[in-house]
Scaffold this motif. Structure first.
Motif, PDB file in Angstrom:
ATOM      1  N   GLN A 131      55.887  24.967 109.537  1.00  0.00           N
ATOM      2  CA  GLN A 131      56.714  25.168 108.359  1.00  0.00           C
ATOM      3  C   GLN A 131      55.984  26.122 107.421  1.00  0.00           C
ATOM      4  O   GLN A 131      54.787  25.942 107.156  1.00  0.00           O
ATOM      5  N   TYR A 132      56.703  27.106 106.913  1.00  0.00           N
ATOM      6  CA  TYR A 132      56.088  28.090 106.041  1.00  0.00           C
ATOM      7  C   TYR A 132      56.466  27.833 104.585  1.00  0.00           C
ATOM      8  O   TYR A 132      57.610  27.455 104.292  1.00  0.00           O
ATOM      9  N   PRO A 133      55.536  28.034 103.651  1.00  0.00           N
ATOM     10  CA  PRO A 133      55.856  27.891 102.231  1.00  0.00           C
ATOM     11  C   PRO A 133      56.947  28.882 101.822  1.00  0.00           C
ATOM     12  O   PRO A 133      57.126  29.927 102.449  1.00  0.00           O
ATOM     13  N   ALA A 134      57.641  28.560 100.752  1.00  0.00           N
ATOM     14  CA  ALA A 134      58.751  29.405 100.302  1.00  0.00           C
ATOM     15  C   ALA A 134      58.303  30.826 100.008  1.00  0.00           C
ATOM     16  O   ALA A 134      59.019  31.790 100.301  1.00  0.00           O
ATOM     17  N   GLU A 135      57.089  30.984  99.459  1.00  0.00           N
ATOM     18  CA  GLU A 135      56.613  32.317  99.097  1.00  0.00           C
ATOM     19  C   GLU A 135      56.196  33.148 100.310  1.00  0.00           C
ATOM     20  O   GLU A 135      55.988  34.358 100.206  1.00  0.00           O
ATOM     21  N   VAL A 136      56.070  32.481 101.464  1.00  0.00           N
ATOM     22  CA  VAL A 136      55.675  33.180 102.686  1.00  0.00           C
ATOM     23  C   VAL A 136      56.894  33.611 103.507  1.00  0.00           C
ATOM     24  O   VAL A 136      56.859  34.630 104.209  1.00  0.00           O
ATOM     25  N   LYS A 137      57.976  32.871 103.418  1.00  0.00           N
ATOM     26  CA  LYS A 137      59.164  33.123 104.246  1.00  0.00           C
ATOM     27  C   LYS A 137      59.718  34.550 104.136  1.00  0.00           C
ATOM     28  O   LYS A 137      60.211  35.092 105.134  1.00  0.00           O
ATOM     29  N   PRO A 138      59.658  35.206 102.959  1.00  0.00           N
ATOM     30  CA  PRO A 138      60.176  36.585 102.895  1.00  0.00           C
ATOM     31  C   PRO A 138      59.474  37.548 103.856  1.00  0.00           C
ATOM     32  O   PRO A 138      60.054  38.574 104.224  1.00  0.00           O
ATOM     33  N   TYR A 139      58.262  37.197 104.274  1.00  0.00           N
ATOM     34  CA  TYR A 139      57.508  38.091 105.150  1.00  0.00           C
ATOM     35  C   TYR A 139      57.860  37.898 106.619  1.00  0.00           C
ATOM     36  O   TYR A 139      57.176  38.410 107.503  1.00  0.00           O
ATOM     37  N   LEU A 140      58.964  37.192 106.849  1.00  0.00           N
ATOM     38  CA  LEU A 140      59.569  37.124 108.179  1.00  0.00           C
ATOM     39  C   LEU A 140      60.829  37.992 108.258  1.00  0.00           C
ATOM     40  O   LEU A 140      61.368  38.210 109.339  1.00  0.00           O
ATOM     41  N   LEU A 141      61.273  38.476 107.114  1.00  0.00           N
ATOM     42  CA  LEU A 141      62.550  39.168 107.031  1.00  0.00           C
ATOM     43  C   LEU A 141      62.412  40.662 107.320  1.00  0.00           C
ATOM     44  O   LEU A 141      61.348  41.247 107.128  1.00  0.00           O
ATOM     45  N   ALA A 168      54.979  34.236 127.302  1.00  0.00           N
ATOM     46  CA  ALA A 168      55.226  32.808 127.141  1.00  0.00           C
ATOM     47  C   ALA A 168      54.278  32.159 126.143  1.00  0.00           C
ATOM     48  O   ALA A 168      54.320  30.942 125.946  1.00  0.00           O
ATOM     49  N   GLU A 169      53.423  32.944 125.510  1.00  0.00           N
ATOM     50  CA  GLU A 169      52.448  32.390 124.566  1.00  0.00           C
ATOM     51  C   GLU A 169      53.156  31.786 123.355  1.00  0.00           C
ATOM     52  O   GLU A 169      54.076  32.373 122.785  1.00  0.00           O
ATOM     53  N   THR A 170      52.715  30.591 122.939  1.00  0.00           N
ATOM     54  CA  THR A 170      53.299  29.922 121.784  1.00  0.00           C
ATOM     55  C   THR A 170      52.304  29.741 120.637  1.00  0.00           C
ATOM     56  O   THR A 170      52.703  29.474 119.509  1.00  0.00           O
ATOM     57  N   ASN A 171      51.022  29.854 120.931  1.00  0.00           N
ATOM     58  CA  ASN A 171      49.998  29.729 119.893  1.00  0.00           C
ATOM     59  C   ASN A 171      50.081  30.957 118.985  1.00  0.00           C
ATOM     60  O   ASN A 171      49.868  32.086 119.439  1.00  0.00           O
ATOM     61  N   PRO A 172      50.389  30.786 117.686  1.00  0.00           N
ATOM     62  CA  PRO A 172      50.581  31.957 116.813  1.00  0.00           C
ATOM     63  C   PRO A 172      49.331  32.823 116.672  1.00  0.00           C
ATOM     64  O   PRO A 172      49.444  34.044 116.524  1.00  0.00           O
ATOM     65  N   LEU A 173      48.140  32.220 116.723  1.00  0.00           N
ATOM     66  CA  LEU A 173      46.921  33.010 116.620  1.00  0.00           C
ATOM     67  C   LEU A 173      46.760  33.902 117.851  1.00  0.00           C
ATOM     68  O   LEU A 173      46.425  35.089 117.740  1.00  0.00           O
ATOM     69  N   LYS A 174      47.023  33.357 119.018  1.00  0.00           N
ATOM     70  CA  LYS A 174      46.919  34.141 120.251  1.00  0.00           C
ATOM     71  C   LYS A 174      48.027  35.188 120.322  1.00  0.00           C
ATOM     72  O   LYS A 174      47.824  36.287 120.843  1.00  0.00           O
ATOM     73  N   LYS A 175      49.204  34.842 119.813  1.00  0.00           N
ATOM     74  CA  LYS A 175      50.295  35.811 119.769  1.00  0.00           C
ATOM     75  C   LYS A 175      49.909  37.005 118.886  1.00  0.00           C
ATOM     76  O   LYS A 175      50.110  38.170 119.268  1.00  0.00           O
ATOM     77  N   ALA A 176      49.367  36.721 117.704  1.00  0.00           N
ATOM     78  CA  ALA A 176      48.959  37.787 116.785  1.00  0.00           C
ATOM     79  C   ALA A 176      47.881  38.668 117.418  1.00  0.00           C
ATOM     80  O   ALA A 176      47.890  39.895 117.250  1.00  0.00           O
ATOM     81  N   HIS A 177      46.959  38.036 118.147  1.00  0.00           N
ATOM     82  CA  HIS A 177      45.893  38.795 118.803  1.00  0.00           C
ATOM     83  C   HIS A 177      46.460  39.714 119.877  1.00  0.00           C
ATOM     84  O   HIS A 177      46.046  40.878 120.006  1.00  0.00           O
ATOM     85  N   LYS A 178      47.427  39.231 120.642  1.00  0.00           N
ATOM     86  CA  LYS A 178      48.062  40.062 121.662  1.00  0.00           C
ATOM     87  C   LYS A 178      48.770  41.256 121.033  1.00  0.00           C
ATOM     88  O   LYS A 178      48.692  42.388 121.541  1.00  0.00           O
ATOM     89  N   ALA A 199      58.911  39.870 114.236  1.00  0.00           N
ATOM     90  CA  ALA A 199      59.852  39.664 115.332  1.00  0.00           C
ATOM     91  C   ALA A 199      59.414  38.530 116.247  1.00  0.00           C
ATOM     92  O   ALA A 199      60.237  37.896 116.904  1.00  0.00           O
ATOM     93  N   ALA A 200      58.102  38.264 116.260  1.00  0.00           N
ATOM     94  CA  ALA A 200      57.554  37.185 117.075  1.00  0.00           C
ATOM     95  C   ALA A 200      57.462  35.876 116.303  1.00  0.00           C
ATOM     96  O   ALA A 200      56.891  34.893 116.793  1.00  0.00           O
ATOM     97  N   GLY A 201      58.010  35.844 115.078  1.00  0.00           N
ATOM     98  CA  GLY A 201      58.027  34.619 114.284  1.00  0.00           C
ATOM     99  C   GLY A 201      56.786  34.383 113.460  1.00  0.00           C
ATOM    100  O   GLY A 201      56.551  33.272 112.983  1.00  0.00           O
ATOM    101  N   ILE A 202      55.973  35.421 113.257  1.00  0.00           N
ATOM    102  CA  ILE A 202      54.749  35.309 112.472  1.00  0.00           C
ATOM    103  C   ILE A 202      54.900  36.104 111.175  1.00  0.00           C
ATOM    104  O   ILE A 202      55.097  37.321 111.220  1.00  0.00           O
ATOM    105  N   TYR A 227      50.254  35.600 108.382  1.00  0.00           N
ATOM    106  CA  TYR A 227      50.094  34.218 107.938  1.00  0.00           C
ATOM    107  C   TYR A 227      50.019  33.297 109.148  1.00  0.00           C
ATOM    108  O   TYR A 227      50.957  33.219 109.954  1.00  0.00           O
ATOM    109  N   LEU A 228      48.889  32.606 109.270  1.00  0.00           N
ATOM    110  CA  LEU A 228      48.672  31.691 110.386  1.00  0.00           C
ATOM    111  C   LEU A 228      49.052  30.278 109.960  1.00  0.00           C
ATOM    112  O   LEU A 228      48.448  29.707 109.036  1.00  0.00           O
ATOM    113  N   ALA A 229      50.038  29.705 110.610  1.00  0.00           N
ATOM    114  CA  ALA A 229      50.489  28.348 110.287  1.00  0.00           C
ATOM    115  C   ALA A 229      49.330  27.367 110.378  1.00  0.00           C
ATOM    116  O   ALA A 229      48.591  27.343 111.361  1.00  0.00           O
ATOM    117  N   GLY A 230      49.151  26.562 109.351  1.00  0.00           N
ATOM    118  CA  GLY A 230      48.068  25.597 109.326  1.00  0.00           C
ATOM    119  C   GLY A 230      46.754  26.149 108.808  1.00  0.00           C
ATOM    120  O   GLY A 230      45.762  25.421 108.709  1.00  0.00           O
TER     121      GLY A 230
END
Length: 294
Positions: A142-152, A173-183, A232-235, A281-284
């Motif tokens: 879940q992302y804070p309200a102030e972070v959500k605009p950076y998905l748009l 098929a990667e789901t870990n957001p940190l590994k996704k960002a690294h890729k 586009a990858a949800g990060i 923004y890395l969730a958690g």
């Protein structure tokens, strides 16, 4: 006006003769005091001598981007003076950016302003320092309200179509957001390159870059592609525009000028030190730095 367009037009207007010079006649940064390890302090001074186009009359308005407090920097003081009629700091925008807004009543008179601020920078290398070694993906992201605009999406950063297809192909098929960002980061650095023929920092037109396959650009182009792919990858991701101040210490071994330079007294002329990098923004955890266009 968007920040990317402000910086692009600032460089162009001076050469076009609309305002000569639009930016400071002298911009420099010098060490303000001895700093602790990992921290550096600078006094940044900007002198503005604004000349309106010949034949102009009436009110002149000037907007100057200002630094903001972030994880890696803190503004200790900020002062300005000049022969303006009015000047004040504005903050009324969706992204929290600040500008110094100044006005003069008559374009035919001398238009002068000096801005000086003290800023402290701090090394920010969370991955290198082991802060992410024990990272675990939250059960529910879940992302804070102030972070959500950076998905748009924005006009320059689409998150559908070819951008979405490219992001999906990269992360697989990667789901870990940190590994996704690294890729995504590795894909951008492997497939894009710096093109010195691009004016300024580039425009960051992601759709055109991916559609044409012309993967050359400057820091804004490269960082914007990373930001678009991440969104586009949800990060959540964003660009950060700023100026390199002072002599690069760690990165100086790779280039004496590209990452910041200074004279023997530590004074740096920073008029050409603009740079754009990315953050995601890395969730958690929170915001993390990324600089694919360094």
């Amino acid at each position: 006006m968007q920040r990317r367009d402000f910086l692009k037009n600032a460089a162009l207007l001076s050469t076009a003769g609309v305002i000569s010079p639009l930016l400071a006649t002298s911009v420099q940064a010098k060490p303000a005091a001895t700093a602790t390890e990992g921290r550096r302090r600078f006094t940044v001074t900007q002198h503005y001598d604004v000349k309106a186009p010949e034949g102009s009359a009436g009110v002149v308005k000037l907007w100057i981007p200002l630094p903001v407090d972030m994880t890696f920097q803190h503004v200790d003081s900020l002062q300005y003076q000049g022969n303006y009629q009015d000047a004040y700091i504005t903050t009324g925008n969706a992204y929290g950016a600040k500008t110094l807004f100044a006005t003069w009543p008559d374009a035919k008179n001398k238009l002068a302003l000096t801005l000086e601020f003290v800023i402290e920078t701090q090394d920010w290398e969370p991955r290198k320092n082991g802060e992410l070694d024990n990272y675990k993906v939250p059960e529910v992201i879940q992302y804070p309200a102030e972070v959500k605009p950076y998905l748009l999406p924005t006009s320059h950063i689409p998150v559908d179509g070819l951008v979405k297809q490219t992001a999906d192909k990269i992360v697989g098929a990667e789901t870990n957001p940190l590994k996704k960002a690294h890729k995504l980061y590795l894909w951008v650095t492997d497939n894009m390159f710096r093109d010195n023929d691009v004016i300024g920092c580039g425009t960051g037109d992601v759709a055109t870059i991916l559609k044409t396959g012309n993967m050359g650009g400057k820091c804004t182009d490269i960082s914007s592609v990373f930001v678009a792919l991440a969104r586009a990858a949800g990060i959540p991701a964003k660009e950060v525009f700023g100026i390199r101040v002072g002599q690069a210490i760690k990165m100086g071994k790779y280039s004496h000028k590209a990452f910041g330079s200074a004279d023997d007294n530590g004074v740096a002329k920073i008029s050409g030190g603009q740079h754009c990098r990315a953050m995601f923004y890395l969730a958690g955890y929170g915001w993390l730095p990324a600089d694919p266009g360094m």
